[in-house]
Design an enzyme around this catalytic site. Structure first.
Site, mmCIF file in Angstrom:
data_model
loop_
_atom_site.group_PDB
_atom_site.id
_atom_site.type_symbol
_atom_site.label_atom_id
_atom_site.label_comp_id
_atom_site.label_asym_id
_atom_site.label_seq_id
_atom_site.Cartn_x
_atom_site.Cartn_y
_atom_site.Cartn_z
ATOM 1 C CG ASP A 22 41.291 108.038 104.606
ATOM 2 O OD1 ASP A 22 40.918 108.843 105.467
ATOM 3 O OD2 ASP A 22 42.232 108.255 103.835
ATOM 4 C CD GLU B 105 41.257 112.685 101.370
ATOM 5 O OE1 GLU B 105 41.129 112.929 102.583
ATOM 6 O OE2 GLU B 105 42.176 111.971 100.914
ATOM 7 C CD GLU C 58 47.947 108.203 105.491
ATOM 8 O OE1 GLU C 58 47.866 109.420 105.685
ATOM 9 O OE2 GLU C 58 47.105 107.552 104.851
#
Ligand code: GCV
Length: 650
Positions: A346, A374, A267
């Site tokens: 993820d 998240e 990323e």
């Protein structure tokens, strides 16, 4: 920064005893009176026995608390033997002693008085870590509990809150933490420069006193960004020298430093690939720089770089971690730990267990979980992760080892922290159960989620039976409820892009990083068998075969591994489409029930806690209904199949 904070589960209250005599703490010569174990015992006893005369030494005392270090115990091990006249606590080191003191205090608080205890324990996992994604400007990536309490305007902060943080972590056995974001940017790159050394030294010494090793995330290209070199090639001798002298500088100011945590080639973070090197080259170069000081490199396996066209059904982001790291098994130095996310994607609400846990037989591996919610409701929704973590630790890899569970293959666990400078640390008081429980599970993974929660409830909220029953019911049912009203059958990424809150079934679907549901008018799910992306083949038999076929794949992961028509019949006997409808209605009803039950706690818990919870349960319910309606409508319109129960779907 908010300086007021709750003691969470360390709020010591007077015990229900009228003890007014003398209570003595007796330390042998091997125990430093200034150590954390002794100071915690004093703090706790002063609050729990307010009428007692607390002294050092044992002369004519009616209660005696004896502390010693014992060579027959391993470093972090302890024994406690206690009755109504006091306790004898032994530790293999100051850290072991500290764990013994905390275990003793928790036991008498849970029992409500001085009871008979006899216990010998050592932590199951050597590394028990929290990873903070705090940025130097005070923001927190994926933070849902306020701002950082480690950083403000580019500066490191060490204050009373830091001390409380260390006590909280130590009380549940966490022994390492990384304080800055793995995405090292801006001022955080300078954390390892001269300007910050004094503060790093202070912080690492404070943490060490509580048995916690301080880790920092470093920029792999620091020789360029800080050292003004032209390369960060791990095989370049000058790059190695640069890191060696950096390590020397760091350890001379912060001798207690645990080491580095590194996100590389992921990323946008720099890494060894830029120089044609592999991840073992990168990790080992740093590990060799830290080795003379006893430091470790925790290297993340979250590496993917496959951009994809939606029409391409072979490319798969899930395959990337294994393909990058499995060939490197056995190539890492002894002081490298590979940190592997619990699943290949993820931190979705449901993913298969990462195949690297089975594959890395000759590499030290730590499992990475995400307490920061998240993808699981961002601490506005209650979602207790302990049953899921337990399930993952118990998962069998079938890799031929004697103990082939995930727990048997790892030497540590790390979790992305869910804390911030919010008064209650975790935004929602209930989210603190994840923090507490993660530490307890790393120490004693055999504990049942229910027992850990029971313990946390009594230490946090006291002994009210209605509170206990309600919170246990809500917390234990919360993960299933969240999964039901959001993404059932292993589907992931149905959320809104970027911030990841709320439903958007095609929000990520045509993104270049992957495809996640492949829903069309006829079918849904990703074929990850050998006819599809081939991901299932990364597991040992019988898992690879089991996952490859819709007939044998567990329902909860079906759409992660298989592409099936909406009319496919699950093991539960329902069709896929009916399961989608039912689970969304049921999950939503659970959210309604949670909110209703919480309301009944008014007057039984602290007003501020009640109001905060009420606000969050209301938002959870609003959001659950939105999820139900958006997802059900999406699949009804695509499939053209009606709900057999005739409920309202738009
Ligand atoms: C810190 C996900 C998150 C990112 C996070 C990344 C990681 O992609 O959305 O915020 O970056 O995981 O674990 O490195």
């Amino acid at each position: 920064m908010n300086t007021a904070f709750s003691p969470l589960w360390l709020g010591y209250e007077p015990l229900d005893t009228r003890f007014t005599g003398r209570a003595a703490i007796r330390c042998t010569s091997r125990v430093d009176r200034q150590c954390a174990a002794v100071s915690e015992l004093i703090t706790a006893l002063s609050a729990m026995l307010p009428a007692a005369e607390l002294t050092f030494g044992a002369d004519s005392a009616s209660m005696i608390f004896e502390l010693d270090i014992a060579d027959f115990l391993s470093e972090e091990e302890y024994t406690v033997s206690a009755d109504e006249r006091g306790a004898s606590i032994l530790g293999g080191s100051e850290a072991g002693l500290l764990y013994g003191v905390f275990a003793y205090l928790a036991a008498i608080r849970a029992a409500g008085g001085f009871v008979r205890i006899s216990r010998r324990l050592r932590p199951a996992l050597p590394l028990r870590m929290l990873d903070h994604w705090d940025n130097a400007d005070g923001t927190i990536e994926r933070g849902y509990s306020g701002s950082s309490f480690f950083f403000e305007n580019g500066h490191l902060i060490v204050n009373e809150r830091t001390e409380m943080y260390a006590r909280l972590l130590a009380s549940v056995g966490i022994n390492a933490c990384a304080i800055n974001n793995v995405n090292v940017r801006g001022e955080a790159i300078k954390l390892i420069t001269e300007d910050n050394l004094r503060d790093l030294g202070k912080l690492s010494a404070l943490l060490k006193r509580w048995g916690i090793a301080l880790y920092i995330c470093v920029d792999f290209s620091a020789p360029m960004s800080l050292g003004k070199m032209r390369t960060a090639d791990p095989l370049d001798i000058n790059v190695s020298y640069w890191w060696q002298s950096k390590a020397r500088e760091l350890y001379s100011s912060a001798p207690a430093l645990g080491g580095f945590l590194v996100k590389a080639d992921s990323e946008g973070q720099p890494g060894p690939y830029a120089y044609g090197r592999d991840h073992a080259d990168g990790a080992n170069m740093l590990a060799r720089a830290l080795k003379p000081f006893g430091g470790k490199v925790i290297w993340r396996a979250f590496v993917y770089n496959c951009s994809q066209d939606w029409r391409d059904t072979r490319t798969d982001r899930a395959c990337a971690g294994y393909r990058t790291f499995a060939p490197l098994d056995g190539h890492f130095d002894g002081n490298v730990i590979l940190q592997v996310k619990n699943g290949p994607m993820d931190f979705q609400v449901r993913e298969p267990v990462h195949p690297l846990f089975g594959a890395m037989k000759h590499t030290a591996v730590a499992a990475e979980f995400q307490l920061a919610q998240e993808y699981t409701g961002q601490q506005l929704h209650v979602c207790c992760l302990l049953p899921m973590i337990k399930q993952i630790l118990a998962h069998r890899t079938y890799n031929g080892s004697q103990n082939d569970t995930v727990l048997g293959t790892i030497s540590g666990a790390a979790a992305v922290a869910n804390t911030g400078d919010d008064f209650c640390w975790t935004g929602s008081e209930l989210a603190a159960a994840n923090l507490y429980g993660f530490g307890r599970l790393c120490f004693e993974p055999t504990l049942a989620a229910e027992d850990i929660l029971d313990e946390w409830i009594s230490l946090t909220f006291g002994h009210n039976e209605l509170v206990r029953e309600t919170l246990l019911y809500i917390l234990l049912g919360s993960h299933k409820a969240y999964e039901d009203y959001t993404a059932p059958l292993g589907l992931g990424w149905l959320c809104k892009p970027n911030h990841h809150y709320g439903p958007d079934p095609w929000g990520y679907e045509f993104d270049r990083w992957g495809t996640y549901n492949r829903a069309d008018r006829d079918a849904v799910g990703i074929d990850r068998s050998m006819d599809g992306t081939g991901y299932a083949a990364q597991y040992y038999p019988p898992l690879c075969d089991m996952y490859s076929s819709p007939e044998t794949c567990p329902d909860e992961l079906l759409l992660f591994f298989c592409r099936v028509p909406y009319t496919h019949v699950l093991h539960s006997g329902k069709t896929v489409i009916q399961h989608i409808y039912d689970s969304h209605f049921e999950g939503c009803e659970q959210a309604e029930e949670f909110a209703r039950l919480w309301d009944k706690l008014e007057g039984s818990i602290d007003r501020r806690v009640f109001d905060n919870g009420k606000k969050r349960f209301r938002e959870q319910l609003r959001s659950a209904r939105e999820w139900r309606d958006v997802i059900n409508t999406f699949f009804r319109r695509l499939s053209g199949i009606e709900d057999e129960k005739g409920r309202k779907i738009y």
